[in-house]
Design an enzyme around this catalytic site. Structure first.
Site, PDB file in Angstrom:
ATOM      1  CB  SER A 234     -20.248  12.653   4.568  1.00 28.69           C
ATOM      2  OG  SER A 234     -21.289  12.207   5.390  1.00 28.69           O
TER       3      SER A 234
ATOM      4  CG  ASP B 239     -14.645   6.363   4.823  1.00 26.49           C
ATOM      5  OD1 ASP B 239     -14.144   7.006   3.887  1.00 26.49           O
ATOM      6  OD2 ASP B 239     -15.044   5.191   4.695  1.00 26.49           O
TER       7      ASP B 239
ATOM      8  NE  ARG C 164      -3.722  -0.727   2.396  1.00 26.58           N
ATOM      9  CZ  ARG C 164      -4.751  -0.931   1.588  1.00 26.58           C
ATOM     10  NH1 ARG C 164      -5.145  -0.009   0.755  1.00 26.58           N
ATOM     11  NH2 ARG C 164      -5.390  -2.078   1.599  1.00 26.58           N
TER      12      ARG C 164
HETATM   13  C1  GAR Z   1     -19.732   7.167  -5.100  1.00 27.99           C
HETATM   14  O1  GAR Z   1     -20.996   6.775  -4.652  1.00 27.99           O
HETATM   15  C2  GAR Z   1     -18.847   7.520  -3.923  1.00 27.99           C
HETATM   16  O2  GAR Z   1     -19.533   8.121  -2.861  1.00 27.99           O
HETATM   17  C3  GAR Z   1     -18.349   6.159  -3.536  1.00 27.99           C
HETATM   18  O3  GAR Z   1     -18.060   5.535  -4.768  1.00 27.99           O
HETATM   19  C4  GAR Z   1     -19.005   5.983  -5.743  1.00 27.99           C
HETATM   20  C5  GAR Z   1     -18.255   6.365  -6.995  1.00 27.99           C
HETATM   21  O4  GAR Z   1     -19.144   6.629  -8.042  1.00 27.99           O
HETATM   22  N1  GAR Z   1     -17.181   6.242  -2.695  1.00 27.99           N
HETATM   23  C6  GAR Z   1     -16.955   5.451  -1.646  1.00 27.99           C
HETATM   24  O5  GAR Z   1     -17.704   4.541  -1.336  1.00 27.99           O
HETATM   25  C7  GAR Z   1     -15.693   5.759  -0.886  1.00 27.99           C
HETATM   26  N2  GAR Z   1     -15.619   4.955   0.281  1.00 27.99           N
HETATM   27  P1  GAR Z   1     -18.610   7.309  -9.392  1.00 27.99           P
HETATM   28  O6  GAR Z   1     -17.397   6.503  -9.868  1.00 27.99           O
HETATM   29  O7  GAR Z   1     -19.762   7.188 -10.359  1.00 27.99           O
HETATM   30  O8  GAR Z   1     -18.239   8.736  -9.098  1.00 27.99           O
END
Ligand code: GAR
Length: 193
Positions: A139, A148, A70
């Site tokens: 959020s 987070d 990582r």
């Molecule tokens: C979004 O819903 C974002 O909030 C989530 O991934 C999705 C990406 O959608 N992120 C997380 O869960 C981070 N922990 P996108 O690729 O269509 O923007």
């Protein structure tokens, strides 16, 4: 006129990347022009790559699978970001846990599909839908060493409608995300001091 630079990190479909490019990139707010100077993904198959390209932005792929740890991936990511010197880095659906190599070096915000501190982690949409909660939400928060867990910048909730299925729940979340993330970037970068 001042100008401020953002970098966008993404991993998947890139609908939030697209919303930022549509609503923020190349536009002026309070005398501050905000430009997206780079888009970086860890996923060579991310659909967001085409979305960035449609705005004339070539997405840089740094495949996490090419790195032994990582931390080594984060070193490469921090180095690449450094080449663009963004004022703010925006995690828009970036599905990687970041080590202190990144969190200590980069000023970044993250989008999360729940009302934090509830439903941290990678499955927030499904977990919040499957819960007893009668509200869901989104959020935006500062990225810190805690997953987070950084200081919250903006949140918006919606009510669970009767008979709402997972697809409708997810759609509502994305609708809010596409407003709240661009608006947070604008607020953070165009504030008058
Ligand atoms: C979004 O819903 C974002 O909030 C989530 O991934 C999705 C990406 O959608 N992120 C997380 O869960 C981070 N922990 P996108 O690729 O269509 O923007």
């Amino acid at each position: 006129m001042f100008s401020k630079k953002i970098a966008i990190l993404f991993s998947g479909s890139g609908s939030n990347l697209k919303a930022i490019l549509e609503k923020v990139h190349g536009r002026e707010f309070n005398g501050v022009k905000i430009e997206c100077v780079c888009a970086i993904t860890n996923n060579p198959n991310a659909l967001g790559i085409q979305k960035a390209r449609a705005f004339g932005i070539e997405a840089v792929v740094i495949n996490h699978k090419d790195f032994a740890s990582r931390e080594e991936f984060d070193v490469a990511l921090v180095k690449k970001l450094g080449e663009f010197s963004p004022d703010l880095t925006v995690l828009a659906g970036f599905m990687r846990i970041l080590s202190p190599v990144f969190t200590n070096a980069v000023k970044a915000i993250n989008l999360h599909p729940s009302i934090l501190p509830l439903f941290k982690g990678a499955h927030a949409i499904k977990e919040s839908f499957n819960s007893d909660m009668q509200v869901g939400g989104v959020s935006v928060h500062w990225v810190s060493a805690e997953l987070d867990g950084g200081k919250i910048i903006a949140q918006r909730a919606f009510e669970r409608e009767q008979g709402m299925n997972l697809e409708a729940w997810e759609e509502k979340i994305h609708e809010i995300e596409h407003e709240i993330l661009p608006q947070s970037i604008i607020n953070l970068l165009s504030k008058k001091f």
